[in-house]
Design a protein around this motif. Structure first.
Motif, PDB file in Angstrom:
ATOM      1  N   VAL A 123       0.858  -1.188   0.000  1.00 54.82           N
ATOM      2  CA  VAL A 123       0.000   0.000   0.000  1.00 54.82           C
ATOM      3  C   VAL A 123       0.892   1.236   0.000  1.00 54.82           C
ATOM      4  O   VAL A 123       1.737   1.398   0.886  1.00 54.82           O
ATOM      5  N   GLU A 124       0.703   2.115  -0.993  1.00 58.00           N
ATOM      6  CA  GLU A 124       1.511   3.322  -1.127  1.00 58.00           C
ATOM      7  C   GLU A 124       0.612   4.556  -1.145  1.00 58.00           C
ATOM      8  O   GLU A 124      -0.539   4.479  -1.591  1.00 58.00           O
ATOM      9  N   PRO A 125       1.114   5.706  -0.665  1.00 60.15           N
ATOM     10  CA  PRO A 125       0.285   6.920  -0.630  1.00 60.15           C
ATOM     11  C   PRO A 125      -0.004   7.462  -2.017  1.00 60.15           C
ATOM     12  O   PRO A 125       0.833   7.398  -2.925  1.00 60.15           O
ATOM     13  N   LEU A 126      -1.209   7.996  -2.180  1.00 61.19           N
ATOM     14  CA  LEU A 126      -1.654   8.610  -3.432  1.00 61.19           C
ATOM     15  C   LEU A 126      -2.094  10.039  -3.126  1.00 61.19           C
ATOM     16  O   LEU A 126      -2.970  10.256  -2.277  1.00 61.19           O
ATOM     17  N   LEU A 127      -1.493  11.017  -3.786  1.00 59.98           N
ATOM     18  CA  LEU A 127      -1.798  12.432  -3.535  1.00 59.98           C
ATOM     19  C   LEU A 127      -3.025  12.823  -4.354  1.00 59.98           C
ATOM     20  O   LEU A 127      -2.939  13.037  -5.559  1.00 59.98           O
ATOM     21  N   VAL A 128      -4.173  12.921  -3.685  1.00 59.73           N
ATOM     22  CA  VAL A 128      -5.452  13.092  -4.372  1.00 59.73           C
ATOM     23  C   VAL A 128      -5.714  14.546  -4.763  1.00 59.73           C
ATOM     24  O   VAL A 128      -6.141  14.830  -5.876  1.00 59.73           O
ATOM     25  N   ASP A 129      -5.462  15.474  -3.853  1.00 59.46           N
ATOM     26  CA  ASP A 129      -5.827  16.884  -4.071  1.00 59.46           C
ATOM     27  C   ASP A 129      -4.615  17.738  -4.417  1.00 59.46           C
ATOM     28  O   ASP A 129      -4.352  18.757  -3.768  1.00 59.46           O
ATOM     29  N   GLN A 130      -3.907  17.356  -5.453  1.00 55.72           N
ATOM     30  CA  GLN A 130      -2.702  18.108  -5.816  1.00 55.72           C
ATOM     31  C   GLN A 130      -3.025  19.514  -6.310  1.00 55.72           C
ATOM     32  O   GLN A 130      -2.149  20.383  -6.309  1.00 55.72           O
ATOM     33  N   HIS A 131      -4.274  19.741  -6.737  1.00 51.63           N
ATOM     34  CA  HIS A 131      -4.634  21.083  -7.204  1.00 51.63           C
ATOM     35  C   HIS A 131      -4.548  22.111  -6.076  1.00 51.63           C
ATOM     36  O   HIS A 131      -4.389  23.315  -6.326  1.00 51.63           O
ATOM     37  N   LEU A 132      -4.639  21.641  -4.822  1.00 63.59           N
ATOM     38  CA  LEU A 132      -4.533  22.563  -3.689  1.00 63.59           C
ATOM     39  C   LEU A 132      -3.104  23.065  -3.499  1.00 63.59           C
ATOM     40  O   LEU A 132      -2.883  24.014  -2.738  1.00 63.59           O
ATOM     41  N   CYS A 133      -2.159  22.432  -4.162  1.00 67.27           N
ATOM     42  CA  CYS A 133      -0.747  22.824  -4.021  1.00 67.27           C
ATOM     43  C   CYS A 133      -0.361  23.953  -4.968  1.00 67.27           C
ATOM     44  O   CYS A 133       0.746  24.477  -4.871  1.00 67.27           O
ATOM     45  N   HIS A 134      -1.226  24.302  -5.903  1.00 72.33           N
ATOM     46  CA  HIS A 134      -0.899  25.325  -6.903  1.00 72.33           C
ATOM     47  C   HIS A 134      -0.434  26.630  -6.235  1.00 72.33           C
ATOM     48  O   HIS A 134      -1.030  27.056  -5.254  1.00 72.33           O
ATOM     49  N   PRO A 135       0.635  27.230  -6.704  1.00 76.08           N
ATOM     50  CA  PRO A 135       1.395  26.958  -7.925  1.00 76.08           C
ATOM     51  C   PRO A 135       2.551  25.963  -7.758  1.00 76.08           C
ATOM     52  O   PRO A 135       3.365  25.816  -8.659  1.00 76.08           O
ATOM     53  N   PHE A 136       2.628  25.321  -6.594  1.00 74.36           N
ATOM     54  CA  PHE A 136       3.726  24.394  -6.344  1.00 74.36           C
ATOM     55  C   PHE A 136       3.364  22.996  -6.836  1.00 74.36           C
ATOM     56  O   PHE A 136       2.184  22.649  -6.987  1.00 74.36           O
ATOM     57  N   ARG A 137       4.380  22.199  -7.046  1.00 71.34           N
ATOM     58  CA  ARG A 137       4.181  20.807  -7.447  1.00 71.34           C
ATOM     59  C   ARG A 137       4.923  19.915  -6.458  1.00 71.34           C
ATOM     60  O   ARG A 137       6.159  19.892  -6.428  1.00 71.34           O
TER      61      ARG A 137
END
Length: 336
Positions: free
Chosen positions: A205-219
């Motif tokens: 089981v590995e982590p999945l980053l679901v809400d990456q849009h909240l990181c904008h403008p960072f990646r």
């Protein structure tokens, strides 16, 4: 040309300078300045550490080899985030079936689950998960052989149900399970050989980053980045990998081998389907606006259709289409 007297004066001047720098008052000034710099550095480091600890529930830790690093997230906070925003579409699993020489099949399944890794791992390793995985008919025995806190080795014997087309039956499985919470892995291997020469595999089981849009403008490049950029509000899902190798003592010829391979694939798909359903139950996404009653009838009809379709991808495509249809119908009802 410098005379001998001049050389003596120069040496005396250097000695006087050294003596002045060695004066107790000057030494105390330099010493106090050094202490202030050290206190400032320590204070800033401590403040950064406190900020970091608020985003991440515990420090990073590595396994014995030092190769894998796992970050523990706040499980309860993550579950709350999923319950507040249960929006999630279960994708069809990526299923790959290969036939190594001398084996019946090697099955690799990968699927994304809408729950954090620790919760998914809890479901998979729960001794009472018979209520979740419908293919477990009965747990005959369970014995913990090694208990090191985060790692356990367990001997399990259970009766499992298989279904394929119009047939069904029971098989008995006796395996050693090595489960390690440090990296959310679980390996299993049969205890004794008999009809089955090899039956082994693993979960991861590995982590999945679901809400990456909240990181904008960072990646975000790491889980720590993701938690920091989203200020702990980003949901973390799971990518679950399941691998199984099945090798009978005597591999039957076709079409019997095809039939057995179909049984294995269908049984594994049942496990993944049950895991997805349990994740939806925990998120609370299966109960909306009191429409749970009609849904049961609708889902029963869908499962009836699904049972008639042999191809795994087609079955999951039908489930996705049905789920989208239900969401659209629900949104129309809400808007009216």
């Amino acid at each position: 040309m410098k005379t001998e007297g001049q050389n003596i004066d120069i040496l005396e001047n250097k000695s006087n300078v050294h003596n002045r720098l060695s004066h107790p008052m000057i030494q105390s000034i330099f010493s106090g300045f050094q202490e202030k710099v050290q206190e400032c550095v320590k204070s800033n480091f401590k403040r950064l550490k406190i900020v970091h600890d608020k985003s991440i529930s515990s420090v990073m830790r590595s396994n014995n080899r030092g190769a894998t690093v796992v970050i523990d997230v706040d499980k309860e906070k993550q579950l709350q985030s999923w319950k507040e925003n249960p929006s999630w579409v279960d994708p069809s699993p990526d299923v790959k079936v290969s036939v190594p020489k001398g084996s019946l099949c090697n099955l690799n399944v990968k699927v994304n689950i809408g729950l954090p890794p620790e919760t998914v791992y809890d479901i998979v390793t729960d001794p009472e998960n018979k209520s979740v995985f419908k293919n477990i008919k009965e747990v005959l025995s369970r014995k913990v052989l090694v208990d090191e806190g985060s790692r356990q080795v367990v001997e399990v014997e259970q009766a499992a149900i298989w279904r394929f087309l119009w047939w069904s039956g029971t098989i008995y499985v006796h395996v050693l399970v090595d489960q390690n919470r440090e990296d959310y892995t679980m390996k299993f291997k049969q205890v004794k050989t008999g009809f089955m020469e090899r039956f082994e595999g693993s979960w991861k089981v590995e982590p999945l980053l679901v809400d990456q849009h909240l990181c904008h403008p960072f990646r975000p490049k790491t889980l720590a980045d993701y938690i920091s950029y989203t200020k702990g509000k980003g949901r973390i899902g799971s990518t679950v990998s399941l691998e199984q190798l099945i090798q009978p003592a005597i591999v039957p010829p076709p079409p019997i081998s095809w039939y057995l391979r179909g049984i294995t694939t269908k049984t594994t798909e049942m496990i993944i389907t049950d895991l997805v359903a349990e994740a939806a139950r925990i998120r609370g996404s299966s109960s909306n606006d009191g429409s749970q009653g009609p849904k049961v009838t609708e889902e029963s009809a869908v499962e009836s259709q699904v049972g008639d379709i042999r191809d795994i991808k087609e079955r999951w495509a039908l489930r996705r289409r049905t789920a989208r249809h239900r969401r659209r119908s629900s949104s129309i009802v809400k808007s009216s």
